[in-house]
Design an enzyme around this catalytic site. Structure first.
Site, PDB file in Angstrom:
ATOM      1  N   GLY A  15       0.829  -1.213   0.000  1.00  0.00           N
ATOM      2  CA  GLY A  15       0.000   0.000   0.000  1.00  0.00           C
ATOM      3  C   GLY A  15       0.856   1.252   0.000  1.00  0.00           C
ATOM      4  N   VAL A  28      17.796   8.099  -3.566  1.00  0.00           N
ATOM      5  CA  VAL A  28      18.450   8.439  -4.841  1.00  0.00           C
ATOM      6  C   VAL A  28      19.593   9.423  -4.596  1.00  0.00           C
ATOM      7  CG1 VAL A  28      18.094   9.630  -7.049  1.00  0.00           C
ATOM      8  CG2 VAL A  28      16.425   7.930  -6.255  1.00  0.00           C
ATOM      9  N   ARG A  76       0.868  -5.244  -5.444  1.00  0.00           N
ATOM     10  CA  ARG A  76       1.026  -6.428  -4.591  1.00  0.00           C
ATOM     11  C   ARG A  76       1.155  -7.603  -5.560  1.00  0.00           C
ATOM     12  NH1 ARG A  76      -0.667  -4.207   0.522  1.00  0.00           N
ATOM     13  NH2 ARG A  76      -2.492  -2.877   0.379  1.00  0.00           N
ATOM     14  N   GLY A 106       5.790  -2.289   3.568  1.00  0.00           N
ATOM     15  CA  GLY A 106       5.382  -2.854   4.852  1.00  0.00           C
ATOM     16  C   GLY A 106       5.854  -4.287   5.003  1.00  0.00           C
ATOM     17  N   ASP A 107       5.219  -5.049   5.898  1.00  0.00           N
ATOM     18  CA  ASP A 107       5.745  -6.381   6.229  1.00  0.00           C
ATOM     19  C   ASP A 107       5.771  -7.356   5.042  1.00  0.00           C
ATOM     20  OD1 ASP A 107       3.021  -6.429   6.294  1.00  0.00           O
ATOM     21  OD2 ASP A 107       2.843  -7.193   8.343  1.00  0.00           O
ATOM     22  N   THR A 109       6.265  -6.615   1.907  1.00  0.00           N
ATOM     23  CA  THR A 109       7.413  -6.176   1.096  1.00  0.00           C
ATOM     24  C   THR A 109       8.703  -6.727   1.688  1.00  0.00           C
ATOM     25  OG1 THR A 109       6.220  -4.111   0.752  1.00  0.00           O
ATOM     26  CG2 THR A 109       8.582  -4.097   0.238  1.00  0.00           C
ATOM     27  N   THR A 130       4.307   2.639   5.551  1.00  0.00           N
ATOM     28  CA  THR A 130       2.907   2.203   5.592  1.00  0.00           C
ATOM     29  C   THR A 130       2.164   3.107   6.559  1.00  0.00           C
ATOM     30  OG1 THR A 130       1.391   0.514   6.434  1.00  0.00           O
ATOM     31  CG2 THR A 130       3.631   0.371   7.223  1.00  0.00           C
ATOM     32  N   ASP A 132      -0.031   2.219   8.483  1.00  0.00           N
ATOM     33  CA  ASP A 132      -0.553   1.446   9.616  1.00  0.00           C
ATOM     34  C   ASP A 132       0.279   1.546  10.905  1.00  0.00           C
ATOM     35  OD1 ASP A 132      -2.475   0.620   7.829  1.00  0.00           O
ATOM     36  OD2 ASP A 132      -1.464  -1.265   7.347  1.00  0.00           O
ATOM     37  N   ASP A 134       2.513  -0.416  11.961  1.00  0.00           N
ATOM     38  CA  ASP A 134       2.341  -1.740  12.578  1.00  0.00           C
ATOM     39  C   ASP A 134       3.609  -2.586  12.510  1.00  0.00           C
ATOM     40  OD1 ASP A 134       2.379  -2.020   9.844  1.00  0.00           O
ATOM     41  OD2 ASP A 134       0.727  -3.448   9.750  1.00  0.00           O
ATOM     42  N   ARG A 167     -26.436  13.948  16.184  1.00  0.00           N
ATOM     43  CA  ARG A 167     -26.297  12.581  15.675  1.00  0.00           C
ATOM     44  C   ARG A 167     -25.113  11.859  16.301  1.00  0.00           C
ATOM     45  NH1 ARG A 167     -27.594  14.096   9.378  1.00  0.00           N
ATOM     46  NH2 ARG A 167     -29.754  13.399   9.427  1.00  0.00           N
ATOM     47  N   ARG A 176      -5.365  -1.713   9.064  1.00  0.00           N
ATOM     48  CA  ARG A 176      -5.336  -3.182   8.947  1.00  0.00           C
ATOM     49  C   ARG A 176      -5.561  -3.816  10.325  1.00  0.00           C
ATOM     50  NH1 ARG A 176      -3.491  -5.993   4.406  1.00  0.00           N
ATOM     51  NH2 ARG A 176      -2.373  -4.191   3.674  1.00  0.00           N
ATOM     52  N   GLN A 259      -7.309   8.283   3.478  1.00  0.00           N
ATOM     53  CA  GLN A 259      -6.196   8.395   4.426  1.00  0.00           C
ATOM     54  C   GLN A 259      -4.845   8.070   3.801  1.00  0.00           C
ATOM     55  OE1 GLN A 259      -7.913   6.335   8.305  1.00  0.00           O
ATOM     56  NE2 GLN A 259      -8.916   5.720   6.434  1.00  0.00           N
TER      57      GLN A 259
HETATM   58  O1  F6P Z   1      -1.575  -1.233   4.704  1.00  0.00           O
HETATM   59  C1  F6P Z   1      -2.165  -0.030   4.336  1.00  0.00           C
HETATM   60  C2  F6P Z   1      -3.645  -0.202   4.133  1.00  0.00           C
HETATM   61  O2  F6P Z   1      -4.190   1.047   3.740  1.00  0.00           O
HETATM   62  C3  F6P Z   1      -4.416  -0.749   5.328  1.00  0.00           C
HETATM   63  O3  F6P Z   1      -4.673   0.232   6.316  1.00  0.00           O
HETATM   64  C4  F6P Z   1      -5.639  -1.297   4.661  1.00  0.00           C
HETATM   65  O4  F6P Z   1      -6.196  -2.351   5.423  1.00  0.00           O
HETATM   66  C5  F6P Z   1      -5.106  -1.821   3.348  1.00  0.00           C
HETATM   67  O5  F6P Z   1      -3.883  -1.145   3.110  1.00  0.00           O
HETATM   68  C6  F6P Z   1      -6.003  -1.619   2.160  1.00  0.00           C
HETATM   69  O6  F6P Z   1      -5.396  -2.244   1.071  1.00  0.00           O
HETATM   70  P1  F6P Z   1      -5.799  -1.964  -0.443  1.00  0.00           P
HETATM   71  O7  F6P Z   1      -5.289  -0.600  -0.813  1.00  0.00           O
HETATM   72  O8  F6P Z   1      -5.116  -3.041  -1.209  1.00  0.00           O
HETATM   73  O9  F6P Z   1      -7.285  -2.004  -0.504  1.00  0.00           O
END
Ligand code: F6P
Length: 327
Positions: A15, A28, A76, A106-107, A109, A130, A132, A134, A167, A176, A259
């Site tokens: 992502g 670079v 991916r 991320g992980d 990769t 990433t 996340d 995470d 509301r 994730r 986001q």
């Molecule tokens: O890892 C980044 C992320 O945006 C997560 O927060 C989310 O769950 C996922 O990627 C969404 O993946 P995609 O862009 O493949 O829908």
């Protein structure tokens, strides 16, 4: 310095995250500063397998530090998960004379890069990119700060309309399996409750937080829900509260890929710049199969076997603070 590295390949994978461009720029320019050639590999492992590789210069990365997304694009790749795919990728790298790699991602990769290192003895360094946040071995990943600020801005706007119409809003944020974006955007956005996978909060606990609103006529509220919530996403939680009580006028907003975009914050640009330079310097000093990160303000290199097994836990104090402030 390890003299035998001559050509460094850089790519982004998984992502995208705001600040990836700043990291590419840093890799670079640091490579050129240390008199190495540098190549951009397009579309992550997909482009590596296909040989979609371009030579980059200091000027090719001008005017990108402020841009979201990734100029090298991302993907991916299923094919790279197979030994044949990785062999093909390595053949392409050899063809271009690339003898070291820096991956920003991320992980998933990093696992791919670890396999390339193991199977072909290629020097490799990972940069955590990433939204996340995470990944163990770094306090911050590139893109997390920007994504959290985006979520806070959205929560502020939702609060305006929530108040005007009395509301109850459920706002779902990304991350994730991690609750980092949720906990910190929830604290910063003054959420009435924050639901994250790392916390043991049940639906009954959540309802107990919302219920007093019925007695005090507090109809407006914002609940931030991490997409990895173990008690249901924003839609499900909203449905369950509506089933239990007709008192609340309930709406749901799922922020989603919003986001992932936008200009990186100063924090992400500086983080990406530091990690990009440190990745190249690490490679040239003989670091390999490691991730460069930042821990307590210091640059660190963590071996794959260590960070891959770890988790980036939520700070217990943040959870406690969120609960104190949402009464
Ligand atoms: O890892 C980044 C992320 O945006 C997560 O927060 C989310 O769950 C996922 O990627 C969404 O993946 P995609 O862009 O493949 O829908």
């Amino acid at each position: 310095m390890v003299a035998d590295i001559k050509k460094i390949g850089v790519f982004t994978s998984g992502g995208d995250a705001p600040g990836m461009n700043a990291a590419i720029r840093a890799v670079v320019r640091a490579s050129i500063y240390y008199k190495k050639e540098v190549y951009g590999i397009m579309r992550g492992y997909e482009g590596m397998i296909e040989g979609d590789i371009v030579k980059l210069g200091a000027r090719s990365v001008g005017n990108i530090i402020q841009r979201g997304g990734t100029i090298l694009k991302s993907a991916r790749s299923q094919h790279f998960r197979t030994p044949e795919g990785r062999k093909q990728a390595f053949e392409q790298l050899k063809k271009h004379g690339i003898d070291a790699l820096v991956a920003i991602g991320g992980d998933g990769t990093f696992t791919g890069l670890h396999l390339l290192h193991q199977e072909f003895n290629l020097p490799v360094v990972c940069i955590p990119g990433t939204i996340d946040n995470d990944i163990a071995g770094t306090d911050y990943t590139i893109g997390y700060d920007t994504a959290t600020n985006t979520a806070v801005e959205a929560i502020d706007k939702i609060r305006d309309t929530a108040l005007s119409h009395n509301r109850l809003f459920f706002v779902e944020v990304m991350g994730r399996h991690s609750g980092y974006i949720a906990i910190n955007s929830g604290i910063a956005g003054g959420a009435g409750a924050i639901i994250i996978p790392e916390d043991g909060m049940s639906f009954e606990d959540l309802y107990a937080i919302l219920k007093p609103g019925q007695e005090t006529a507090k109809k407006s509220n914002v609940v931030v829900v991490a997409e990895g919530s173990k008690i249901g996403g924003a839609l499900e939680l909203a449905r369950k509260v509506a089933e239990r009580s007709s008192y609340f006028d309930i709406k749901v907003t799922i922020l989603g890929h919003l986001q992932r975009g936008g200009a990186p914050t100063y924090f992400d640009r500086v983080l990406a710049s530091k990690l990009g330079v440190a990745a190249v310097e690490g490679l040239l000093k003989g670091q390999t199969d490691v991730m460069v990160g930042i821990q307590k303000g210091e640059i660190t290199y963590t071996p794959f076997d260590v960070f891959a097994k770890g988790t980036h836990a939520i700070n217990e104090d943040d959870l406690r603070i969120a609960k104190i402030l949402s009464i």
